[in-house]
Design a protein around this motif. Structure first.
Motif, short mmCIF file in Angstrom:
data_model
loop_
_atom_site.label_atom_id
_atom_site.label_comp_id
_atom_site.label_asym_id
_atom_site.label_seq_id
_atom_site.Cartn_x
_atom_site.Cartn_y
_atom_site.Cartn_z
N GLY A 55 0.88 -1.19 -0.03
CA GLY A 55 -0.17 0.15 -0.06
C GLY A 55 0.84 1.39 0.06
N VAL A 56 2.01 1.10 -0.14
CA VAL A 56 3.09 2.44 -0.36
C VAL A 56 3.50 2.50 -1.64
CG1 VAL A 56 5.24 3.58 0.49
CG2 VAL A 56 3.84 2.03 2.10
N SER A 57 3.31 3.84 -2.16
CA SER A 57 3.83 3.81 -3.49
C SER A 57 4.60 5.11 -3.75
CB SER A 57 2.31 4.09 -4.46
OG SER A 57 1.71 5.43 -4.14
N TYR A 58 5.07 5.26 -4.61
CA TYR A 58 6.06 6.17 -5.05
C TYR A 58 6.00 6.77 -6.45
CZ TYR A 58 10.63 8.94 -4.87
OH TYR A 58 11.47 9.90 -4.76
N PHE A 59 5.69 7.91 -6.75
CA PHE A 59 5.68 8.86 -7.71
C PHE A 59 6.27 8.45 -8.78
CE2 PHE A 59 9.02 11.45 -6.68
CZ PHE A 59 9.36 11.99 -7.64
N SER A 60 7.40 8.15 -9.12
CA SER A 60 8.35 8.11 -10.27
C SER A 60 7.86 6.78 -10.84
CB SER A 60 9.60 8.18 -9.88
OG SER A 60 10.04 7.06 -9.18
N THR A 61 7.35 5.68 -10.17
CA THR A 61 6.84 4.64 -10.91
C THR A 61 5.62 4.79 -11.75
OG1 THR A 61 5.45 4.01 -9.13
CG2 THR A 61 7.85 3.28 -9.15
N HIS A 62 4.98 5.90 -11.74
CA HIS A 62 3.95 5.97 -12.68
C HIS A 62 4.55 6.95 -13.98
CE1 HIS A 62 1.18 4.68 -9.39
NE2 HIS A 62 1.63 5.71 -8.64
N PHE A 63 5.76 7.37 -14.05
CA PHE A 63 6.05 8.39 -14.93
C PHE A 63 7.15 7.88 -15.64
CE2 PHE A 63 3.52 10.99 -12.34
CZ PHE A 63 2.54 11.61 -13.34
N THR A 64 7.99 6.67 -15.29
CA THR A 64 9.26 6.12 -15.77
C THR A 64 8.75 4.53 -16.05
OG1 THR A 64 10.14 5.80 -13.50
CG2 THR A 64 10.75 7.80 -14.51
N ASP A 65 9.68 4.09 -17.12
CA ASP A 65 9.73 2.68 -17.27
C ASP A 65 10.49 1.99 -16.04
OD1 ASP A 65 7.94 3.07 -19.29
OD2 ASP A 65 9.63 3.26 -20.64
N PRO A 66 10.24 0.87 -15.88
CA PRO A 66 11.16 0.01 -15.25
C PRO A 66 12.67 -0.24 -15.84
CG PRO A 66 9.47 -1.35 -16.08
CD PRO A 66 8.96 -0.03 -16.37
N VAL A 67 13.49 -0.34 -15.06
CA VAL A 67 14.96 -0.66 -15.79
C VAL A 67 15.02 -1.96 -16.39
CG1 VAL A 67 16.15 0.96 -14.24
CG2 VAL A 67 15.80 -1.44 -13.26
N GLU A 68 14.28 -2.80 -15.70
CA GLU A 68 14.07 -4.34 -16.18
C GLU A 68 12.97 -4.92 -15.99
OE1 GLU A 68 16.30 -6.02 -17.71
OE2 GLU A 68 18.32 -5.16 -17.81
N HIS A 69 12.41 -5.97 -16.90
CA HIS A 69 11.29 -6.78 -16.46
C HIS A 69 11.81 -8.30 -16.48
CE1 HIS A 69 8.58 -3.58 -17.91
NE2 HIS A 69 9.22 -3.54 -19.23
N GLY A 70 11.12 -8.93 -15.73
CA GLY A 70 11.32 -10.34 -15.56
C GLY A 70 12.35 -10.72 -14.62
N LEU A 71 12.68 -9.74 -13.50
CA LEU A 71 13.81 -10.16 -12.76
C LEU A 71 12.99 -10.59 -11.43
CD1 LEU A 71 16.04 -7.00 -12.65
CD2 LEU A 71 16.29 -9.19 -13.63
N GLU A 72 13.66 -11.21 -10.82
CA GLU A 72 13.46 -11.75 -9.23
C GLU A 72 13.84 -10.71 -8.44
OE1 GLU A 72 11.65 -14.11 -8.65
OE2 GLU A 72 11.77 -15.21 -10.57
N LEU A 73 13.10 -10.68 -7.36
CA LEU A 73 13.54 -9.44 -6.39
C LEU A 73 14.88 -9.46 -6.01
CD1 LEU A 73 12.57 -7.15 -4.52
CD2 LEU A 73 11.89 -8.84 -2.92
N PRO A 74 15.85 -10.41 -5.70
CA PRO A 74 17.29 -10.25 -5.29
C PRO A 74 18.07 -9.85 -6.45
CG PRO A 74 16.24 -12.49 -4.76
CD PRO A 74 15.34 -11.81 -5.26
#
Length: 865
Positions: free
Chosen positions: A344-363
Motif C-alpha cells: 500500500g506504499v507507492s512512489y510517484f516516479s513509478t507512474h512516469f518512468t519505465d522499469p529498468v528491467e522486466h522479468g527479474l526476481e527481487l534479489p
C-alpha cells in the motif's frame, strides 16, 4: 553652522529630485536602488503607462531586510511578482540596477560594484528601457526594435499575453518569502505541460479533470488568456490542451508555486483567488512530507514515517529506528541491506518512468541497486516482475488508502549497515588461539557434503520444471489460456490478479446478477475489505494467448479518468475471463432514464451527465497513450455513481471479443439504434463512430425516451404539424422516430417540445436547443463533419461556439425514419415488441425487421475495432 544647513538643504533637494519615478521609459546611464526610490514609490523607479505594473528593487519580505532585494516586475494592485532577474543572487538595499548602452546589470552594492546579474550581449546599443501595460520589460534600440524582453526569460510565472515556448519552464521558488530557484518546475513538452521535481516527472496537465484534450498536434507554447489556460500548436491556430476558466478582464497569472503545485489565480479587486490548481491530491507532490515521509492525505496526520523509520525533525527526513542502520548508504555490496516499506506504499516516479528491467526476481532487482552508487531504493512489481530504481534523490512516499489498489507494488529503501566496533590491536593477536581445533576439521567436510546435497536438489528441480513444461504444452491448446501462471508473462502495468475462488466468494457463487450483455453477465460482489465491486464474466473472447490478454488488460487497467469506470483487477480460468470493476451505486443511465421507477432526472443532472460522458470519450480518443474507440456508446454503458456522476464502462473491451461474439454485440445488445452509418457501408471505423453514438444518447437524455419508440398522442406533434412534418410516420399508432422529430423541431426553433414532459417546464427553450444542436452535429452522416469529442466538451463549457447542423448531412434521418416506421408497423401486426430497434429477431419470421434501416447484418460489423 550656516554652511552645514545649506549642505543638508542641497542634499535633500538632490534626494527629492532623484526619487521621482518614471513612466513607461527610462534611458541609459541611469542608476536605481531601493534606498533612492524608497520614499516616493517604495523602491519602484519605473511604472507602465497606466500604472498596472512597476519595476524596481524589492524585497519579498515585509521587513525590508538588508540583504534580500531583487530587480523585479510587480503587479501594482495585487503586489504579485511576475518576474525577477537576480532571484538566486539577492542584493542589499544599497544594491543598484544600472542601465547602460550595453544593457542592464544588477550590482551587489556601492562598494564592490560586483555585478550579480546582467543581460546577455546585445546586437546593438540600447536606446531605452520600457515597461508595458502587459508586464513585459523591454530593451529597445533607436528604431524601437526589441533587443531583449523579460517575457522571453520567465522565472516562476506567466501572465495574459505571455507565451511559455516549447522547452521553456517555470521554476518554483524555495519558499514563499525566498524566491531563489527551488526544485519544482513546470515544463512545456511536445505533448503536454509537465511538472518535475529534480528532473523527475510527477504530474501532467492533461491529468487534471478540468483539462480537455482537443487535438494531438505537437505543442508549441503555453499561454494564459482571459478565458483560461491553453497549450497551442500549428502557429497558434490549434488548441492542444485547454483549461476553461470564467471569462475575466482581471489580472490573471499562472505560477509554478513553491509548494509544488501549478496554480492559476485571478485578482478580484481585493485579493488573489485560486481558479485552477494541480495536482489536486497533495500526496502526488514529491516532497510534500520530506525525504521518505509517508503522505496519507489525512487531516489529522497528513505526514508520518513508515514502519521501522522515525522522523529526524532537524533534517526533515525519516531515518532508521535501529542504530545499526543509516542513511546514506555506501557502495560496498557487503555493507548494504534493504528495508521493506510494506504493502500500500507507492512512489510517484513509478507512474512516469519505465522499469529498468522486466522479468527479474527481487534479489536481482536489489543487486542492480546495490551496484549503482546513485540508487537509493527500489520498487518491485510482483506480477510483472518489473524493477524500478530510485536514483539521486528520494522524495515522499504515498499511502494508498485501499491497499488492494496497489497490492502488487513493494518498495525497499537501501540502507548502510554500520560496522561494529573493532577490537584493539593488542587483543587481535589472541583471536586465533581460542578457535576450536575440531571446527577446523569439520567445517571443510560439512561444506563438501552441503555442496553435494545442493547439487542433488538442483537436478531434481530441473527435472520437475521440464515435466511441468511438457505437461502445460499438452494441456494448453492454441486459443485457450490453460491453467498456467499469468505472471510468467512480464507485462508492466497489470492490475490486480484475483483467484477464481476469491471472486466466487465475493459474489456468493455469482448470486446477484446486476446486468448482462454481449460481453457476458455482471455480478455484484464484496471483497474482504468490504469494497463493493462489479464482476463481469466474459466468454468467447477473441484473444488467442495469455500474453495478448495481459497486454490488453494492462492497457485498460492503466487508464485513469474521473468519467471512466476503473478496472480493479482480472481473473482468467480456461476460456473464461472475469474483469473486476469498481461498483457504481446508481446503476446505468438506461435504468435511471427509462425505467420510470425512480425520481426524474432534473435538467442540470442531465447536462452534467452529458458533459461528463463527453469528457470520458474525449480522454479515450485523445488523452490516452493509445487511442481507444469504444464502439458501444449507449445508456447501458454509462454508469452513475454518487451525485449521478457519469462513468463510461466497457471501454477497450472490443478487442477482447471474438469474431462470433462481435456479431452478437451488434444484433443482440440493442446497439443498432446507436450505430453510425459507416458500419453499414463497410467504411473505415474511426473515433467519429463514437461521436455519432454519443449524439444519439444525447437526444435520449433530452427526451427521456428511447429514440426508437412508440409514444402517446400527448407526446407527439399535433395533427396540424403531422401533415407538414416528416417526423411522424404512422402517427395513428403514436410512432415517433425521435432524431427526425428533433431535426424538424430544430428547423422550426421549437426546442422546448423535445424536452422530457416530466420536467414540467423546469427547462428553457434555449437550454434544450443547446443540447439538440450539439446532438445533431454529432449525428452527421459524413464522419468528417462530426466534431471531435474534445470540441463537444468545448461547446458544453462555452469555450467553443455551438456548431450549426448541416442539413444536407442529416437528410439520411428521413430515410431511417421511414424505414423504421414501415418495419415497426409490420412488427406491430406480428405482435413484436414495440421497441424494434432493441429486440429484433434473428429468425426468418422477423418479417420487416430485416429491411429496417436500423438493422445491420452481423457480418457487416464483425471487422476490426
Amino acid at each position: 553652522m550656516r554652511s552645514t544647513f545649506l549642505l543638508l538643504l542641497l542634499l535633500r533637494l538632490f534626494v527629492s529630485v532623484s526619487c521621482a519615478y518614471f513612466t513607461e521609459f527610462v534611458y541609459p546611464n541611469f542608476t536605481a536602488s531601493n534606498l533612492r526610490f524608497i520614499s516616493s514609490s517604495k523602491g519602484a523607479f519605473l511604472f507602465s503607462r497606466n500604472s498596472i505594473y512597476k519595476a524596481g528593487l524589492f524585497s519579498p519580505g515585509s521587513d525590508d531586510s538588508s540583504f534580500d532585494f531583487y530587480f523585479s516586475v510587480v503587479h501594482v494592485d495585487s503586489g504579485s511578482t511576475i518576474w525577477s532577474s537576480n532571484r538566486d543572487s539577492p542584493v542589499s538595499n544599497s544594491g543598484t540596477m544600472n542601465l547602460t548602452p550595453r544593457g542592464i546589470s544588477v550590482i551587489e552594492d556601492g562598494k564592490s560594484q560586483k555585478p550579480v546579474w546582467s543581460t546577455p550581449v546585445l546586437s546593438s546599443p540600447v536606446y531605452s528601457l520600457r515597461l508595458t501595460d502587459s508586464g513585459n520589460l523591454l530593451l529597445l534600440d533607436h528604431l524601437n526594435v526589441s533587443l531583449w524582453e523579460s517575457f522571453q526569460f520567465p522565472t516562476d510565472s506567466i501572465v495574459v499575453g505571455q507565451r511559455l515556448m516549447l522547452g521553456m519552464s517555470l521554476s518554483g521558488s524555495v519558499l514563499e518569502s525566498n524566491i531563489s530557484t527551488g526544485d519544482y518546475k513546470f515544463l512545456v513538452s511536445e505533448s503536454d505541460g509537465l511538472m518535475q521535481w529534480k528532473e523527475q516527472n510527477y504530474w501532467k496537465l492533461r491529468m487534471h479533470t478540468r483539462a480537455n484534450v482537443d487535438s494531438n498536434f505537437p505543442v508549441e507554447y503555453l499561454t494564459v488568456t482571459s478565458s483560461g489556460l491553453a497549450l497551442m500548436g500549428r502557429n497558434g491556430t490549434v488548441v492542444i490542451i485547454r483549461v476553461a476558466l470564467p471569462p475575466s478582464s482581471d489580472f490573471r497569472v499562472a505560477k509554478m508555486d513553491w509548494s509544488g503545485k501549478f496554480i492559476v489565480s485571478r485578482f478580484n479587486g481585493t485579493h488573489m483567488v485560486t481558479e485552477f490548481s494541480g495536482p489536486l491530491d497533495s500526496c502526488q507532490i514529491p516532497f510534500v512530507c520530506g525525504k521518505l515521509g509517508l503522505c496519507s492525505a489525512s487531516e489529522n496526520q497528513p505526514c508520518s514515517c513508515p514502519d521501522e523509520l522515525r522522523l529526524d525533525a532537524d533534517e526533515r527526513v525519516c531515518v532508521p529506528v535501529s542504530n545499526s542502520l543509516s542513511l546514506p548508504v555506501s557502495c560496498e555490496a557487503s555493507n548494504i541491506t534493504y528495508l521493506e516499506l510494506g504493502l500500500g506504499v507507492s512512489y510517484f516516479s513509478t507512474h512516469f518512468t519505465d522499469p529498468v528491467e522486466h522479468g527479474l526476481e527481487l534479489p536481482a532487482c536489489h543487486d542492480l541497486c546495490s551496484k549503482n552508487c546513485s540508487c537509493l531504493g527500489v520498487f518491485y512489481e510482483n506480477t510483472s516482475r518489473s524493477c524500478y530504481l530510485v536514483k539521486d534523490s528520494f522524495g515522499s512516499l504515498s499511502l494508498v488508502r485501499n491497499s488492494k489498489d496497489n497490492h502488487d507494488l513493494r518498495g525497499y529503501v537501501k540502507l548502510s549497515i554500520k560496522k561494529p566496533n573493532v577490537q584493539s590491536p593488542g587483543n587481535n593477536n589472541n583471536r586465533g588461539s581460542g578457535f576450536p581445533l575440531i571446527a577446523l576439521v569439520l567445517l571443510p567436510c560439512s561444506g563438501f557434503f552441503l555442496l553435494i546435497a545442493l547439487g542433488f536438489l538442483w537436478c531434481r528441480r530441473c527435472a520437475v520444471m521440464r515435466y511441468s513444461s511438457i505437461r502445460e504444452k499438452q494441456v494448453t491448446r492454441p486459443g485457450s489460456f490453460g491453467s498456467g501462471d499469468l505472471g510468467s508473462f512480464h507485462i508492466p502495468g497489470l492490475p490486480q490478479k484475483f483467484e477464481f475462488e476469491e471472486l466466487e466468494t465475493a459474489t456468493e457463487n455469482f448470486k446477484m446478477q446486476i446486468g448482462s450483455g454481449g460481453f457476458g453477465a455482471v455480478y455484484k460482489g464484496t471483497l474482504p475489505d468490504e469494497t463493493l465491486v462489479a464482476v463481469k464474466k466474459i466468454t468467447n473472447h477473441g484473444l488467442h494467448g495469455r500474453q495478448e490478454f495481459c497486454t490488453e488488460i494492462a492497457i485498460i487497467g492503466n487508464i485513469r479518468h474521473t468519467n471512466l469506470v476503473k478496472l480493479r483487477g482480472f481473473c482468467a480460468r480456461g476460456r473464461q475471463l472475469l474483469l473486476v470493476y469498481e461498483y457504481m451505486n446508481h446503476g446505468s443511465l438506461e435504468k435511471t432514464l427509462f425505467s420510470g421507477n425512480g425520481p426524474v432526472l432534473e435538467w442540470q443532472e442531465r447536462f452534467d451527465i452529458a458533459l461528463g460522458t463527453a469528457r470520458g470519450l474525449a480522454y479515450l480518443h485523445s488523452g490516452c497513450d493509445q487511442k481507444i474507440i469504444h464502439c458501444d456508446v449507449k445508456p447501458e454503458n454509462i454508469l452513475l455513481h454518487d451525485h449521478f456522476q457519469p462513468k463510461l464502462s466497457d471501454f477497450g473491451l472490443s478487442k477482447l471479443l471474438s469474431q462470433e461474439e462481435s456479431s452478437l454485440f451488434t444484433t443482440m445488445r440493442g446497439t443498432r439504434g446507436y450505430l453510425a452509418p459507416e458500419w453499414i457501408t463497410n467504411a473505415a471505423i474511426s473515433e467519429k463512430a463514437d461521436v455519432y453514438s454519443y449524439g444519439m444518447v444525447l437526444l435520449e437524455l433530452v427526451s427521456g425516451r428511447k429514440n426508437c419508440s412508440f409514444r402517446s398522442r400527448s407526446n407527439s406533434v399535433t395533427e396540424e404539424n403531422n401533415q407538414n412534418s416528416s417526423s411522424t410516420m404512422a402517427t395513428s399508432s403514436g410512432l415517433v422516430y425521435f432524431p427526425l422529430y428533433a431535426l424538424d423541431m430544430h428547423e422550426q426553433g421549437r426546442y422546448l417540445e423535445l424536452a422530457d414532459p416530466r420536467l414540467e417546464g423546469r427547462v428553457t427553450n434555449q437550454e434544450v436547443g443547446k443540447l439538440v444542436r450539439i446532438a445533431l452535429c454529432c449525428v452527421h452522416e459524413e464522419p468528417t463533419l462530426r466534431p471531435t469529442m474534445a470540441a463537444v466538451v468545448g461547446m458544453f463549457e462555452g469555450s467553443i461556439p455551438l456548431g450549426n447542423p448541416r442539413m444536407e448531412s442529416l437528410n439520411f434521418l428521413r430515410f431511417f425514419g421511414l424505414r423504421f416506421a414501415e418495419s415497426s408497423m409490420v412488427e406491430g401486426q406480428n405482435g413484436e415488441s414495440e421497441n424494434m430497434g432493441f429486440h429484433q429477431r434473428e429468425s426468418s419470421n422477423s418479417g420487416g425487421s430485416r429491411h429496417s434501416a436500423s438493422y445491420v447484418a452481423s457480418q457487416e460489423v464483425s471487422g476490426p475495432r
